[in-house]
Enzyme design. Structure first.
Site, PDB file in Angstrom:
ATOM      1  N   GLU A  15      -0.990  -8.459   5.157  1.00 35.93           N
ATOM      2  CA  GLU A  15      -0.569  -8.448   6.795  1.00 35.93           C
ATOM      3  C   GLU A  15      -2.067  -8.635   7.577  1.00 35.93           C
ATOM      4  O   GLU A  15      -2.021  -8.760   8.631  1.00 35.93           O
ATOM      5  CB  GLU A  15       0.393  -7.326   7.075  1.00 35.93           C
TER       6      GLU A  15
ATOM      7  N   HIS B   4      -3.369  -5.211   1.451  1.00 35.19           N
ATOM      8  CA  HIS B   4      -2.588  -5.365   2.790  1.00 35.19           C
ATOM      9  C   HIS B   4      -2.623  -6.888   3.125  1.00 35.19           C
ATOM     10  O   HIS B   4      -3.587  -7.598   4.152  1.00 35.19           O
ATOM     11  CB  HIS B   4      -3.498  -4.897   3.735  1.00 35.19           C
TER      12      HIS B   4
ATOM     13  N   CYS C  88       0.854  -1.128   0.136  1.00 39.71           N
ATOM     14  CA  CYS C  88      -0.006  -0.088  -0.087  1.00 39.71           C
ATOM     15  C   CYS C  88       0.661   1.185   0.010  1.00 39.71           C
ATOM     16  O   CYS C  88       1.439   1.636  -1.028  1.00 39.71           O
ATOM     17  CB  CYS C  88      -0.814  -0.183   0.997  1.00 39.71           C
TER      18      CYS C  88
END
Ligand SMILES: *[C@@H]1O[C@H](CO)[C@@H](O)[C@H](O)[C@H]1NC(C)=O
Length: 243
Positions: free
Chosen positions: A196, A194, A79
């Site tokens: 994560e 994302h 991002c």
């Protein structure tokens, strides 16, 4: 054991460190230029890219970060991290922001919306599936996300997605335009979404293999986590706003 640096100025660095931990790998927070000497690969997380760039400037991190990329060390931007790694960014606020560069592409800073436009989408990820196993799709979490409009010949496209019809791109409406949301260029990996923030650690294990390829210590066989994540294509409002 591999030690991965995670730029910890702002944004989702804790989530990256937690994802690495699930793979048995230590992630260390990086805030100062000299700390980059202790790691052989680096993750630049999502967050607010202009804030992150300002902080990087005030900590005098840009020269060391550019050097790190140039040395061929594996670097992954998610991002805001993707924006910082790009050679060229459009859709900037006036004045723009400092970039690390290295990734030969043009990124639109906020193509998927500048408001609360966050969504999940199934992405086709053949390269990740063939390298890391699991399903051919990955649930991409997009939060006020950037998108790559153009890449150089040396850049490998790992995932794309239909461009939003929000008027930010002047396009011939007759043909559906797709924009690029994940790429690799040698030692650089970049995702507009994302990984994560999901339980699917395949992007992290893919990145760790890039680190292995460039001569880092071998990972002690990462444990494959069963992937069972449904991806609902609807806006989600329960996430913090990272960018
Ligand atoms: C970026 O890609 C373009 C198109 O493939 C190429 O002409 C150009 O030389 C590349 N730039 C750099 C800095 O490698």
């Amino acid at each position: 054991m591999a030690i991965v640096g995670v730029l910890a100025l702002q944004g989702s660095f804790n989530e990256h460190i937690a994802a690495l931990r699930r793979l048995g790998v230590k992630g260390v927070e990086i805030r100062k230029p000299e700390q980059l000497r202790n790691v052989t690969s680096l993750i630049i997380p999502g967050g607010e890219s202009t804030t992150m760039a300002k902080l990087a400037e005030s900590y005098n991190l840009f020269p060391a970060l550019r050097e790190f990329v140039k040395m061929g060390r594996p670097v992954w931007g998610t991002c805001a991290g993707l924006i910082l790694l790009s050679n060229n960014a459009v859709g900037q606020k006036s004045g723009g922001q400092g970039l690390i560069g290295g990734l030969n592409c043009t990124v639109h800073r906020n193509l998927f919306g500048s408001q609360l436009q966050s969504f999940e989408a199934e992405l086709l990820v053949p390269e990740i599936a063939s390298s890391e196993g699991g399903p051919e799709t990955f649930c991409g979490v997009f939060i006020r996300a950037p998108a790559i409009l153009e890449v150089g010949k040396e850049v490998q496209v790992l995932a794309d997605y239909p461009a939003p019809s929000n008027g930010l791109l002047e396009e011939n409406v007759e043909e559906e335009r797709r924009v690029i949301v994940a790429v690799r260029q040698g030692n650089i990996l970049a995702t507009a979404f994302h990984p994560e923030l999901t339980a699917d650690t395949r992007w992290h294990s893919y990145f760790l293999k890039m680190a292995d390829d460039t001569g880092e210590e071998a990972l002690s066989s990462p444990v494959a986590i069963p992937v069972d994540i449904s991806c609902v294509q609807q806006p989600r409002n329960d996430l913090p706003i990272y960018r």
